[in-house]
Motif scaffolding. Structure first.
Motif: not given
Length: 377
Positions: A7-10, A18-20, A41-44, A319-322
């Motif tokens: 998990k990323e910080k800050n 990602v799950p895929e 935060h990236a909706f995964y 964050p999702a697409d990135a």
């Protein structure tokens, strides 16, 4: 082989895989451990990772037990201290700006792969994290500027009168700059572009923008797709031409960076004095000092009515697409260092593997990092 996702910080909202992609790694016999909440935060969510075959673990267990560890941002020393020797870390580690940290990784016998040092060749495009993330940054920079600007971008003709289109100036026609051109044009702005490479003129014009040429640029053809430092004579001529354009600009997007060095100052205080009140600058080079004389990273500076927005991490605002694009880059790189059975195979005869490797067997092995170290010595 066990791969661990931290998990990323800050304020970092992206996640390394990602799950895929986790599902595809499972098919290569790679076991994936994911820190609880790593993709939130990236909706995964964690359920999505478990459905893809991953195991949810605590950070300490991942750091001590995984063979290869993914952390998108450069790791802290506290994190490195928890990783046993001869393990692998992978991410956008920015080694050219963190030489002392690179030395620490080597002292801990950590093998580090930094995906931002991959040679920018045709073969490496599918794993070019700088390009995939810069594409998002260029798009979001224009949207941020449009949101902050006090006037319309497109031309409007109404019963109440006509509105002239906004004039957008883009400094740098790399991946971020080209996407910024396309986005600004879609929104109806008139766009001018500066770049030190005459070769990008055709691309700029094809997107509907005007390319402003400055003679005498240094040859960047042997720089592996990265920017190079220009002569003082060229910089002087460039600033004269930029000054002429910036006095007429409503929005400016700056993207100029030189790996391992401070970002060049392209917009001086004198130029800012010539801009009209209400104008907006979005500086994508803010993390390395910025392209204006007053830029502050992660801040908006108001100078005589001009808003200078310093933000080098706009991909984290999508964050999702990135994360999806970044994860695909990572997976394509992993296919170079893993066998089909999921075993580690480091082939340093491969220019991409060699270019991405920063430390190995207790030594700093990257030529670009060693060159920066010599300059600092």
């Amino acid at each position: 082989m066990i791969a661990g996702i931290l998990k990323e910080k800050n304020d970092e909202t992206r996640v390394s895989l990602v799950p895929e992609i986790v599902k595809q790694l499972q098919q290569m016999s790679v076991t994936v451990w994911v820190e609880q909440g790593a993709g939130a935060h990236a909706f995964y969510n964690d359920d999505a990772y478990m459905d893809a075959g991953a195991l949810i673990k605590q950070a300490g267990e991942i750091l001590s037990g995984a063979d290869i560890i993914f952390t998108l941002q450069p790791p802290s020393r506290d994190l490195i201290d928890q990783i046993p020797p001869r393990k692998i870390i992978t991410g956008i580690l920015q080694p050219l700006y963190h030489v002392s940290e690179v030395e620490y990784w080597a002292s801990k016998n950590i093998t580090a792969f930094s995906l931002d040092t991959i040679p920018r060749t045709t073969r490496a495009q599918i794993m070019d994290v700088l390009s995939s993330q810069a594409n998002i940054a260029g798009y979001k920079a224009v949207l941020l500027a449009a949101y902050s600007y006090s006037r319309y971008l497109p031309m409007f003709m109404t019963a109440a009168g006509s509105i002239a289109p906004a004039k957008v100036l883009i400094l740098g026609a790399g991946v971020a700059g080209l996407q910024a051109i396309a986005t600004a044009r879609r929104l109806g702005a008139v766009v001018e572009v500066f770049d030190t490479r005459p070769a990008v003129k055709e691309e700029v014009i094809s997107l509907g923008a005007k390319f402003v040429e400055v003679d005498g640029a240094a040859d960047a053809s042997k720089a592996g797709g990265y920017a190079v430092e220009q002569s003082e004579d060229y910089k002087e001529k460039q600033q004269q031409r930029i000054a002429e354009s910036i006095a007429k600009a409503d929005i400016v997007i700056t993207t100029a960076q030189i790996p391992g060095k401070a970002a060049p100052i392209l917009i001086t205080t004198l130029m800012l004095d010539q801009m009209r009140a209400g104008s907006v600058i979005v500086d994508l080079a803010a993390a390395t000092g910025g392209n204006t004389s007053v830029t502050k990273n992660n801040e908006t500076v108001h100078y005589r009515g001009v808003s200078i927005i310093g933000n080098s991490n706009l991909p984290a605002t999508m964050p999702a697409d990135a994360s999806k694009l970044y994860a695909k880059n990572v997976f394509n790189f992993l296919k170079l260092i893993l066998t089909k059975e999921g075993n580690l195979l480091l082939n340093f005869e491969d220019d991409i593997v060699k270019g991405a490797c920063i430390t190995h067997n207790g030594e700093i092995v990257n030529d670009r990092v060693k060159s920066v170290m010599q300059q600092l010595a």
